[in-house]
Scaffold this active site. Structure first.
Site, short mmCIF file in Angstrom:
data_model
loop_
_atom_site.label_atom_id
_atom_site.label_comp_id
_atom_site.label_asym_id
_atom_site.label_seq_id
_atom_site.Cartn_x
_atom_site.Cartn_y
_atom_site.Cartn_z
N GLU A 74 3.75 -7.37 -3.48
CA GLU A 74 3.33 -8.75 -3.34
C GLU A 74 3.14 -9.56 -4.25
O GLU A 74 3.37 -10.68 -4.31
CB GLU A 74 2.19 -8.52 -2.10
CG GLU A 74 2.48 -8.03 -0.97
CD GLU A 74 1.20 -7.62 -0.26
OE1 GLU A 74 0.99 -8.30 0.93
OE2 GLU A 74 0.48 -7.00 -0.39
N ARG A 123 0.90 -1.26 0.14
CA ARG A 123 0.02 0.08 -0.03
C ARG A 123 0.83 1.31 -0.18
O ARG A 123 0.37 2.52 -0.14
CB ARG A 123 -0.88 0.12 1.21
CG ARG A 123 -0.24 0.01 2.37
CD ARG A 123 -1.19 -0.11 3.59
NE ARG A 123 -2.15 0.99 3.85
CZ ARG A 123 -1.92 2.11 4.42
NH1 ARG A 123 -0.50 2.33 4.88
NH2 ARG A 123 -2.69 3.04 4.40
N THR A 147 3.30 2.97 -2.13
CA THR A 147 3.04 3.98 -3.27
C THR A 147 1.53 4.43 -3.35
O THR A 147 1.35 5.61 -3.45
CB THR A 147 3.41 3.01 -4.44
OG1 THR A 147 4.71 2.75 -4.43
CG2 THR A 147 3.26 4.13 -5.70
#
Ligand SMILES: Cc1cc2nc3c(=O)[nH]c(=O)nc-3n(C[C@H](O)[C@H](O)[C@H](O)COP(=O)(O)OP(=O)(O)OC[C@H]3O[C@@H](n4cnc5c(N)ncnc54)[C@H](O)[C@@H]3O)c2cc1C
Lengths: 296, 778
Positions: free
Chosen positions: B732, B531, B533
């Site tokens: 991820e 999360r 960026t």
């Protein structure tokens, strides 16, 4: 300084044979020799091994080096390797690369560059791991060892060094001084290793072979395996089967099956007995093919 | 408005690259303190035991010991989703390796020696290790010991849905359509079981914490934690402090991958620090201790799919997540992988059950992908079996079934900006695999074959949690970016600096991104879920825009123009009339006689997020954004030894917009490498007593540089309407498809499915042998 689990020890670093002899005569039990320490430092820290006196052999600089004695009348040439020679030195030595290829081939697959810079040939042998990477090559190269203790020195074939996993026939005050490889100009030698990773890994099985041909038939053959038993082993039935036969893939495959029959691998965390038995024939066959390719 | 090639979409060198390469970066263990005490922790040798007695009096025989704590000294429970965890074990231990007592002394040797003087009397009790068994779902073993008898009494978040009287700390459910009906109408139904064992994060930096009760009343913690604010709030609650009394400072951090998201050993170190006279107490873990501190989950997955006319029409799955002795984020892993569980496919009938289950093993936590690598392993190997049964090329089968923009997801979300197909097409083109025409395996002789395998995956981020940032421009023209997102090596600080350069035209060399510190940098929920960026980036971008607006206003005042006419170049503010550049300092001087900072503020305040219904798992907006990834692996399989050589991985990720393309490619390379490690060799081994057997780098294998194949990263950009400059997340998603792509390549050669990872040569060879024997018997 090397940490020992739970207790201290006395460290010394003799600079001469006299000094070493004096230390060994004085010390009672609990002497351990230190070479590169890549096995020993780990084992002292985890408590697998322990000592009261740690005798560092690195002060004996003459234990390092690789030299050739040329063939003379009635005597074969040989290569002598000091026991404290680093694995990296074996890996890059042109003499060995040319005349005993299986050994540098094994050396360059041992551990990582950092480990190879510290690890020594003598340490690899004396540690008596059944999968020590230099063991199988030395077996097929017919190596013999010069052992030294305060009471004198003696020579033994490398085969006679190991009792079982982690145990040698060395006396408590005895060290490996030198490793000698008799030269045989017409042979092809090779090494192979099976492990889950391509570097930094102890072999599940390793294999070495040496081959000579006369008139297209096998006139000399040595096969050795690590991980096939309690110590590094020559595969004598497989060798006997091949002697006098043509060097074909089928024969090598049959030799592989025989090798599995004369092996008694154990199950360890690294691999099961079942898997070792399943791959011994493959490695045996392939290392023979590789040795053959080195002949032509 | 950018300065040289430093703005958005460019690839400047990392702003923290030189200090790391030159060895100047300071990690927790490099920080120096006066009067420092070193801590050591005594851990349980048993996986399950009652603590009958603890006698710590012996520690005072050791010179230099200053403090000792046991579970009886520290009240309260903590935990991310379920507050089930004592700081130190109290009346019982629940895993081998659980902290039982801790000592602080003037040096580590004294602390270690003191541990040997502590006497603990245990009474061993029955342990349970298999998550399916612990859940009480194995037919032959219905009665199991409970790890937490008071489970229902614990404080918990709404995402944890425990089952009373069981070891299930959360049961996530998703129901959509009618699977039974769809199965009965399908051309065929396939049911399989998969397993991914526990593996480890293996950060280069083992955990380190320093805690000090400062004289002025604040608690100061220096730690390698990924989420300073989560930690601040947990510590405040546990030790009865207000938030503004807890200062969490994060120095340079050496890799997290999820293992450092949640409060870890900090409470224990604080407990020791409270017993000293304001001295800092430091706990640095050895590698062996780090292996037991926290691990990835192991997981068993059952999957059943119905296919009709080449389309997946129904999918039913159950997952048993082994979360270990305490829940940590296990319920969230079950939930967040749960709502993506059925894979990036348009499937109208879905029934999913994910159980987060207590076992007597070390605590499992987040791991890069938050469960996605496990579920991708299951559904992507399964997808190849489905394609085979349907007689369709596996790439074509995926292209026919993947979710696309406008489709309704399994939770009822109308999907937007979906790059799944684009990722598959990108890898297919790069690998030369025409959809519908999978290349046949190449026979390399002596039992070796080369083949291709494909896999894809998606990953939601998480709910819309906030992030704030400030950008402070000083008169001399240098900039400080304050944001609490932790750069653990993923390169986020460079991304933030690029955003500021983009918005202000100030060169990167003048922009510094602060280390997170809860007394300095503003709130950010966590550095997790890819999360950074998207959320922290939005906050930084907004803050930079706000600061630049202020400069434009000064410019308008000084140049006598409208604010939007003011532009910048090479770090100077341009007079639109003359084209002349003025330094920021001179501008401020001329406007307000100097002496001020320009402070821009920004927030990522997402609107419209929904939860997921407790019974049906339905929710129209469960995640702020989605990520998509696909891989094709080129693999050489040695059918005689089981050895695999991965030759190449083509890896595509839909990043929305690459703020820094080089950084994006590096993320893909790193993610693929981790995925391959899990798939090919990594596995934590425990003995029958639950004791870890391979907690060191000699026995626990991760890929070395020579084991990593050539990775060809491919960036797909389907811009996200809410992301900064269109960006999505990336960290991820690349982990998931790598291992399944390899496994699918191997399957093409052997035709024998291996459903448990890792694909170690031995596992493969022996499975093939058994597979062949089974075939012969049939
Ligand atoms: C990361 C890592 C990777 C490794 N990978 C491999 C691998 O791939 N293959 C492999 O075979 N090994 C591997 N090893 C094991 C080790 O590096 C080798 O066995 C090495 O050759 C040992 O040599 P050393 O000089 O370090 O021995 P030391 O550790 O110093 O000694 C080992 C043992 O030998 C005894 N000893 C040493 N020298 C003598 C002597 N001259 N006479 C009598 N006794 C002696 C010592 O007392 C001790 O018991 C690895 C080790 C590490 C740490």
């Amino acid at each position: 300084m090397i940490e020992q689990r739970g207790k201290g020890y006395e460290y010394c670093r003799p600079g001469s044979w006299e000094e070493l002899a004096a230390i060994l005569c004085k010390a009672e039990a609990g002497v351990m020799f230190l070479a590169g320490g890549t096995d020993l430092a780990v084992d002292l820290r985890t408590g697998k091994k322990s000592c009261a006196h740690l005798v560092d052999l690195k002060g004996l600089t003459e234990l390092q080096g690789i030299a050739e004695t040329a063939a003379e009348e009635g005597k074969k040439g040989e290569i002598c390797i000091g026991s404290l020679t680093s694995i990296h030195q074996l890996e890059i030595n042109p003499l060995l690369q040319e005349k005993a290829a299986a050994l540098p081939e094994a050396a360059c697959q041992l551990g990582s560059r950092q480990v190879r810079n510290r690890a020594t040939l003598g340490g690899n042998l004396a540690n008596a791991s059944p999968t020590a990477d230099t063991a199988a090559p030395l077996l097929v190269l017919d190596a013999f060892l010069e052992l030294w203790s305060p009471s004198g020195s003696r020579h033994i074939p490398v085969e006679d060094l190991w009792q079982k996993a982690g145990k040698t026939f060395l006396a408590a005050d005895e060290i490996i001084r030198q490793i000698t490889l008799p030269l045989a100009p017409g042979r092809g030698t090779a090494f192979m290793k099976l492990g889950p990773r391509q570097a930094m890994d102890i072999a599940i099985i390793n294999a070495a072979a040496s081959l000579e041909l006369e008139d297209g038939r096998i006139s000399q053959v040595r096969i050795a395996l690590g991980g096939a038993g309690e110590r590094p082993l020559r595969m004598k039935q497989a060798e006997a089967f091949l002697l006098g036969k043509e060097a074909t893939a089928e024969h090598f495959a049959q030799a592989g099956v025989l090798a599995a029959q004369e092996s008694s691998p154990r199950s360890s965390r690294r691999a099961s007995r079942e898997y070792r038995l399943a791959t011994i024939p493959v490695l045996t066959e392939r290392v023979l093919l590789k040795a053959l390719s080195r002949l032509s | 408005m950018t300065y040289k090639h430093e703005g958005v979409g460019e690839a400047p060198l990392r702003i923290d690259g030189d200090i790391k390469v030159l060895g100047k970066a300071e990690y927790v263990q490099d920080l120096e303190y006066a009067n420092l005490l070193e801590a050591a922790v005594l851990t349980s040798p048993y996986a399950s035991a009652k603590i009958l007695a603890i006698d710590v009096s012996g520690v005072w025989q050791v010179e230099g010991v200053k403090a000792v704590v046991t579970g009886r000294d520290v009240d309260g429970l903590y935990g991310t989703t379920v507050q089930d965890r004592p700081v130190l074990a109290r009346d019982r231990v629940r895993y081998a390796g659980e902290p039982v007592a801790a000592v602080a002394a003037i040096n580590k040797a004294a602390a270690m020696l003191a541990l040997t003087k502590i006497r603990v009397e245990y009474e061993e009790t029955i342990a349970v290790f298999d998550p399916e068994e612990a859940a009480g779902m194995k037919e032959d073993k219905k009665t199991v010991p409970l790890l937490h008898e008071n489970l229902m009494d614990y404080e918990r978040e709404i995402t944890a849905m425990p089952v009373a009287g069981s070891n299930i700390c959360s049961h996530f459910k998703l129901r959509k359509g009618d699977v039974e009906k769809a199965f009965s109408e399908a051309d065929f139904v396939l049911e399989e079981e998969y397993e991914v064992p526990r593996n480890h994060h293996c950060c280069i930096e083992p955990y380190g914490v320093v805690a000090q009760m400062e004289r002025e009343g604040t608690l100061h913690i220096w730690t390698c934690n990924q989420s300073p604010y989560v930690l601040q709030r947990n510590l405040a609650a546990l030790f009865g402090l207000s938030w503004n009394q807890v200062r969490v400072t994060i120095p340079t951090l050496g890799g997290g991958f999820g293992s450092k998201i949640y409060p870890s050993l900090e409470p224990l170190v604080v407990a020791l620090a409270q017993k000293t006279d304001h001295r800092p107490v430091r706990l640095l873990l050895s590698r062996e201790e780090e292996f037991l501190r926290i691990t990835n989950h192991g997981c068993k997955i059952k999957i059943k799919s119905g296919v009709k006319e080449g389309k997946v029409t129904a999918r039913q799955m159950a997952a048993y997540w082994d979360t270990g002795a305490y829940a940590d984020c296990g319920p969230l892993v079950a939930r967040n992988s749960g709502f993506t569980f059925a894979g990036p496919y348009k499937i109208d009938n879905v029934k999913l059950d994910a159980y987060s289950v207590y076992t007597n093993l070390p605590v499992a936590t987040a791991f890069r992908g938050y469960g996605i690598p496990h579920v991708t392993w299951a559904y992507e190997l399964h997808t190849d079996r489905l394609a085979e049964k349907a007689g369709i090329d596996p790439l074509q089968f995926r292209l026919d079934n993947v979710i696309q923009t406008g489709d309704i997801s399994h939770t009822g979300e109308e999907m937007q900006a979906v790059g799944m197909k684009g990722c598959l097409e990108a890898v297919a083109e790069a690998a030369g695999w025409q959809p519908g025409q999978r290349p046949a395996p190449v026979d390399l002789g002596n039992g070796r074959y080369r083949s291709l395998g494909v896999a894809c995956s998606w990953k939601g981020s998480m709910r819309h949690y906030g992030s704030s940032a400030t950008v402070r421009i000083m008169e001399e023209g240098s900039v400080e970016v304050n944001v609490s997102n932790v750069d653990m090596g993923q390169g986020s600080s460079t991304i933030f600096a690029q955003m500021v350069a983009e918005e202000t035209g100030i060169p990167l060399s003048k922009i510094r991104v602060q280390h997170p510190d809860t007394f300095i940098t503003p709130y950010d929920r966590t550095t997790s879920a890819s999360r950074g960026t998207f959320h922290a980036g939005t906050a930084v971008m907004e803050a930079a825009k706000d600061a630049w607006r202020q400069i434009q206003e000064y410019g308008a005042q000084v140049f006598g123009c409208r604010p939007e006419e003011v532009k910048s170049s090479e770090g100077k503010v341009l007079n639109p009339k003359t084209g002349e550049g003025l330094s920021i300092g001179k501008l401020i001087n001329q406007a307000v006689m100097g002496g001020i900072d320009i402070i821009g503020k920004g927030h990522s305040r997402m609107k419209g997020g929904t939860g997921l219904d407790k019974e049906t798992g339905q929710g129209a907006n469960p995640t702020s954004f989605w990520m998509y990834a696909a891989d094709i692996a080129e693999v050489e399989t040695d059918t005689r030894t089981g050895e695999l050589k991965v030759l190449k991985i083509y890896a595509a990720s839909d990043v929305g917009k690459a703020i820094n393309p080089v950084n994006c490619r590096q993320q893909i390379e790193g993610g693929v490498t981790m995925g391959l490690g899990i798939g090919l060799m990594e596995e934590m081994l425990f003995d029958e007593k639950g004791r870890l057997l391979n907690g060191n780098f000699h026995d626990y294998k991760i890929p070395t540089a020579v084991d990593v194949p050539e990775i060809i990263p491919l960036l797909v950009e389907v811009p996200h309407p809410l992301g900064p400059y269109g960006a999505k997340g990336l960290g991820e998603a690349p982990v998931g498809p790598a291992a399944p792509a390899v496994a699918n390549a191997v399957y093409q050669v052997t035709g024998i499915a291996v459903r448990r990872s890792p694909l170690r040569p031995e596992n493969l060879k022996l499975s093939w042998q058994k597979g062949k024997e089974a075939e012969l018997r049939d």
